[in-house]
Design an enzyme around this catalytic site. Sequence first.
Site, PDB file in Angstrom:
ATOM      1  CG  HIS A   2      12.023 -28.042  50.763  1.00 37.36           C
ATOM      2  ND1 HIS A   2      12.762 -28.560  49.724  1.00 37.36           N
ATOM      3  CD2 HIS A   2      10.949 -28.856  50.895  1.00 37.36           C
ATOM      4  CE1 HIS A   2      12.164 -29.643  49.264  1.00 37.36           C
ATOM      5  NE2 HIS A   2      11.057 -29.848  49.940  1.00 37.36           N
ATOM      6  CG  ASP A  13      16.756 -28.380  50.527  1.00 37.75           C
ATOM      7  OD1 ASP A  13      15.619 -27.951  50.799  1.00 37.75           O
ATOM      8  OD2 ASP A  13      17.178 -29.467  50.960  1.00 37.75           O
ATOM      9  CG  ASP A  27      10.133 -32.175  46.700  1.00 37.11           C
ATOM     10  OD1 ASP A  27      10.038 -31.296  47.566  1.00 37.11           O
ATOM     11  OD2 ASP A  27      10.548 -33.322  46.942  1.00 37.11           O
ATOM     12  CD  GLU A  78      11.886 -31.981  53.052  1.00 37.24           C
ATOM     13  OE1 GLU A  78      11.196 -32.842  53.616  1.00 37.24           O
ATOM     14  OE2 GLU A  78      12.349 -32.158  51.920  1.00 37.24           O
ATOM     15  CD  GLU A  79      13.954 -32.916  48.995  1.00 39.44           C
ATOM     16  OE1 GLU A  79      13.944 -34.019  49.567  1.00 39.44           O
ATOM     17  OE2 GLU A  79      12.999 -32.484  48.316  1.00 39.44           O
ATOM     18  CG  HIS A  92      12.680 -37.254  46.203  1.00 40.35           C
ATOM     19  ND1 HIS A  92      12.789 -37.821  47.448  1.00 40.35           N
ATOM     20  CD2 HIS A  92      12.242 -35.990  46.407  1.00 40.35           C
ATOM     21  CE1 HIS A  92      12.420 -36.938  48.366  1.00 40.35           C
ATOM     22  NE2 HIS A  92      12.082 -35.814  47.750  1.00 40.35           N
TER      23      HIS A  92
HETATM   24 ZN    ZN Z   1       9.843 -31.502  49.448  1.00 40.16          ZN
END
Ligand code: ZN
Length: 459
Positions: free
Chosen positions: A97, A99, A130, A165-166, A430
């Site tokens: 992903h 985003d 990520d 996705e996030e 994150h």
């Molecule tokens: Zn991810």
Amino acid sequence: MTSETTAALRARVAELFPALQADLEALVRIPSVSAAAFDQAHVAASAAATEQLLRDAGLPDVQILSAPRPDGTPGAPAVVARRPAPEGAPTVLLYAHHDVQPPGDPATWDTAPFEPTQVGERLYGRGAADDKAGIVAHLGALRALGLPDGADLPVGVTVFLEGEEESGSPSFRTFLETHRDLLAADVIVVADSTNWSVGVPALTTSLRGLVDGVVELKVLEHAVHSGQFGGAVLDAVTLMSRLVATFHDEAGDVAIDGLVVASEPEVDYSEAAFRADSSLLDGVSLAGTGTVSGRLWAKPALSVIGMDVTSVAEASNTIAPSCTAKISLRLAPGQDPVAADAALAEHVAKHAPFGAQVTWRSGEQGKPFLAAGDTAAMRAARAAFAEAWGVEPVDIGVGGSIPFIADLLEVFPEAAILVTGVEDPDSRAHGANESVHLGELQKVVLAEALLLTKVGEGL
Ligand SMILES: [Zn+2]
């Protein structure tokens, strides 16, 4: 596959890596936060940048697509690129992903979140791991196998880079159903998880699911004087506390009847590492029973994530008539979320203290993931990891949830799903100071190129 092939691919990846790192850095500079409060022009810009990267890599058919969300608004732009399979060869879908999570308070970062910064072997920046590292892993594997002309690419590939996705992948299911023909594949590689440690690769074979909801407890029509009535009636916060206390047994295991517990994982997480990683304070003992990795990956976990009570500053001598709590329950692999939600509702109804009126309002539901046995694709992935790292990989679970994997399984039941890692335990996805280990990323690229070669040789 011969060891010369592996050595040649390893050399090729090493030669390609500086350009790949530059591509990763360019992507990290785009603050593509998909959360609604952020400027979605950046998500569009990262879709455009990844589209260009895939075009430049020589994929003949590249498009930016989206599907409506359940509320009718358009989903974030996804990038889909295809190179058809040679006659009789399988097709592999490569997912990542583009985003990212919001950066949080920049003051908590040691470097600017959207200015990629290399310190030692790690590249820092939001999305560096990520999951912009996942995009670069796919791109690198394709370049290593000879794209644009693709002389050494023995399979068809579809690259699918999601843009939300996030934010919980709200249009994902509709996107899969709308573009089913475009996305159909024999093997699906989801490069959005973690390896076991720097130096030890891992295949993620289970992920927990999630249900949440709100308990409302009522005991009085309205607040009353605690001197006049206290002693013959308990306040709603005390009663809610008694109800909440029934969710766990004395050891700290979830005590809701009927929930699934999966089998113990093959690797354990040491108590010392868990204490350090979680910031557990001295003297506080761990909750639950069994191995630490089993508690995190194979068992349910329940947390109270919010409660509406009078604040200390506004407290007065009254007996609270009602109290509301939000409950989050992580589900073991193999657990049906609908059954878990029903078990929670039944538990709440059965444990209402002193006959208080309780109601359960169901919230979000996400399915867990459990890899289907030991497939040929999983064995090919493990062999590719072992060659790339020179170390045998481990199968791991993940305590968090990626609910869209259940959608992939439902829409493409024939496909073998492989959840691979670009992160390591220090990646802090994150969080502040997110980073990817560049040496590991290079091995991830090599492993994916080896995996595609193995899939092309036949599973
Ligand atoms: Zn991810």
